[in-house]
Design an enzyme around this catalytic site. Structure first.
Site, mmCIF file in Angstrom:
data_model
loop_
_atom_site.group_PDB
_atom_site.id
_atom_site.type_symbol
_atom_site.label_atom_id
_atom_site.label_comp_id
_atom_site.label_asym_id
_atom_site.label_seq_id
_atom_site.Cartn_x
_atom_site.Cartn_y
_atom_site.Cartn_z
ATOM 1 N NE ARG A 1 8.912 33.814 1.393
ATOM 2 C CZ ARG A 1 8.357 35.033 1.227
ATOM 3 N NH1 ARG A 1 7.140 35.503 1.778
ATOM 4 N NH2 ARG A 1 8.952 35.800 0.350
ATOM 5 C CG HIS B 1 14.866 37.267 6.618
ATOM 6 N ND1 HIS B 1 13.857 37.467 7.280
ATOM 7 C CD2 HIS B 1 14.592 37.266 5.244
ATOM 8 C CE1 HIS B 1 12.631 37.634 6.640
ATOM 9 N NE2 HIS B 1 13.284 37.374 5.249
ATOM 10 C CB CYS C 1 13.215 35.052 -0.639
ATOM 11 S SG CYS C 1 12.158 35.142 1.078
ATOM 12 C CB CYS D 1 18.961 35.249 2.972
ATOM 13 S SG CYS D 1 18.762 34.119 1.645
#
Lengths: 97, 262
Positions: free
Chosen positions: B219, B175, B223, B171
């Site tokens: 979501r 991010h 991802c 992730c």
């Protein structure tokens, strides 16, 4: 059966602002599915028609419309209805806040 | 001299980028002023009150953490540990608990259609829209007081930074640092409070480009698809832990959703 609608009507600066949400697939000719779209929208103020709109397929699914009506007062009854090409219809009523 | 030339070239480019960013922000504001997400909230409220399943019961007595039937502000305090299941649950997994428990439905029935499409949204998407809408304005406050909540948060944090898959992504690859984007979408730094607060408080959200309300479980699922991982299981310990990590990092900010995205 047509899905829900939601509307807000507010008074400000000598105008009545109406914002209305509609649930509709607005299926276009490009999708390969049978055409299904809203054709007519009518806005009434205290029972009197103030806006009559003809719209086309070139409007998004679940559309949002805003209208501005001259004048008006708190408590006015605003009714918005739509009619699609299959003859389906839905309407919503609210008092101006 | 070289530096001067660079400046002359760079200035108009920066201005253009700034204009584009402003235009995107204006577009996002216009979207949120008349969001079809509100239609999902209405439909969700109807479904919440509709008797269903073998027990012909509605979900009105579902305990989302603040007591049976208390919906207002509940989402802002999720995920959390629940005594009856002895698990940390997010909104979606808690709804599954209520569907199987209160309504007597099988898990297979309750999970038959978790992600809908534009023509036929799913029950889960409607319900989520209604419940999160009841937390608008509430400060995000996912608890970490219970040992299982702390463990869930720590697991989520670990997963956030865990690199794997065909592209060796985590992730944090997208991010984890500032000024990354996918096409014109700025990517928030979700490991920092500012980024997490901005992003997490605007999900779940209505996607204008595919006319659908997307849940937080979706979501995260997407991802993972974008990172080319195997598909995570809906409402699994891992997806809940990741949600928990994001929720805790976003603590303190008022909830603004359900949001509206391009």
């Amino acid at each position: 059966m047509a899905g829900p609608m939601k509307m807000r009507a507010t008074l400000g600066g000598g105008f009545t602002d109406v914002r209305v949400l509609m649930t509709h697939p607005m299926t276009t000719a490009q999708s390969g599915q049978p055409l299904h779209f809203i054709q007519n929208i009518t806005v009434k103020q205290n029972g009197k028609t103030v806006i009559e709109a003809q719209i086309s397929q070139a409007v998004s699914r679940n559309p949002v419309f805003t209208f501005r009506i001259q004048g008006g007062a708190k408590g006015d009854k605003i009714e918005v209805s739509w009619l699609d090409n299959k003859g389906e219809t839905n309407s919503i009523e609210t008092a101006v806040a | 001299m070289k530096r001067l030339v660079f400046l002359l070239v760079a200035l108009p480019l920066c201005a253009a980028a700034q204009d584009a960013k402003k235009a995107i922000e204006k577009y996002q504001q216009m979207l949120s002023e008349g969001s079809p997400a509100e239609l999902w909230e209405l439909e969700g409220e109807t479904l919440w009150k509709k008797p269903q399943g073998p027990k012909n019961a509605s979900l009105e007595k579902c305990d989302l953490g603040l007591g049976a039937g208390k919906v207002e502000g509940a989402y802002a305090r999720l995920p959390r540990w629940f005594k009856d299941t002895d698990k940390v649950q997010d909104l979606e997994s808690r709804l599954l608990t209520c569907m199987t428990g209160l309504q007597g439905r099988s898990l297979k029935d309750a999970t038959a259609r978790l992600f809908g499409n534009a023509d036929r949204p799913s029950e889960m998407e409607y319900l989520v829209a209604y419940i999160v809408g009841q937390s608008r304005g509430h400060k995000m406050a996912a608890p970490v007081g219970h040992a299982k909540e702390r463990a869930s948060y720590e697991l989520g944090k670990k997963i956030f930074f865990y690199r794997a898959g065909a592209w060796d992504f985590s992730c944090a690859s997208c991010h984890g640092e500032a000024d990354k984007r996918i096409r014109m979408q700025d990517l928030p730094v979700l490991s920092e409070p500012a980024g997490a607060q901005k992003a997490y408080t605007s999900w779940p959200a209505y996607r204008v480009s595919n006319s659908q309300l997307k849940t937080m479980q979706w979501r995260i699922n997407d991802c993972y698809r974008q990172m080319r991982f195997p598909e995570p299981e809906f409402a699994s310990e891992a997806t809940i832990a990741l949600t928990h990590y994001l929720a805790v990092t976003a603590a303190g900010a008022p909830y603004r959703g359900p949001g509206t995205k391009r």
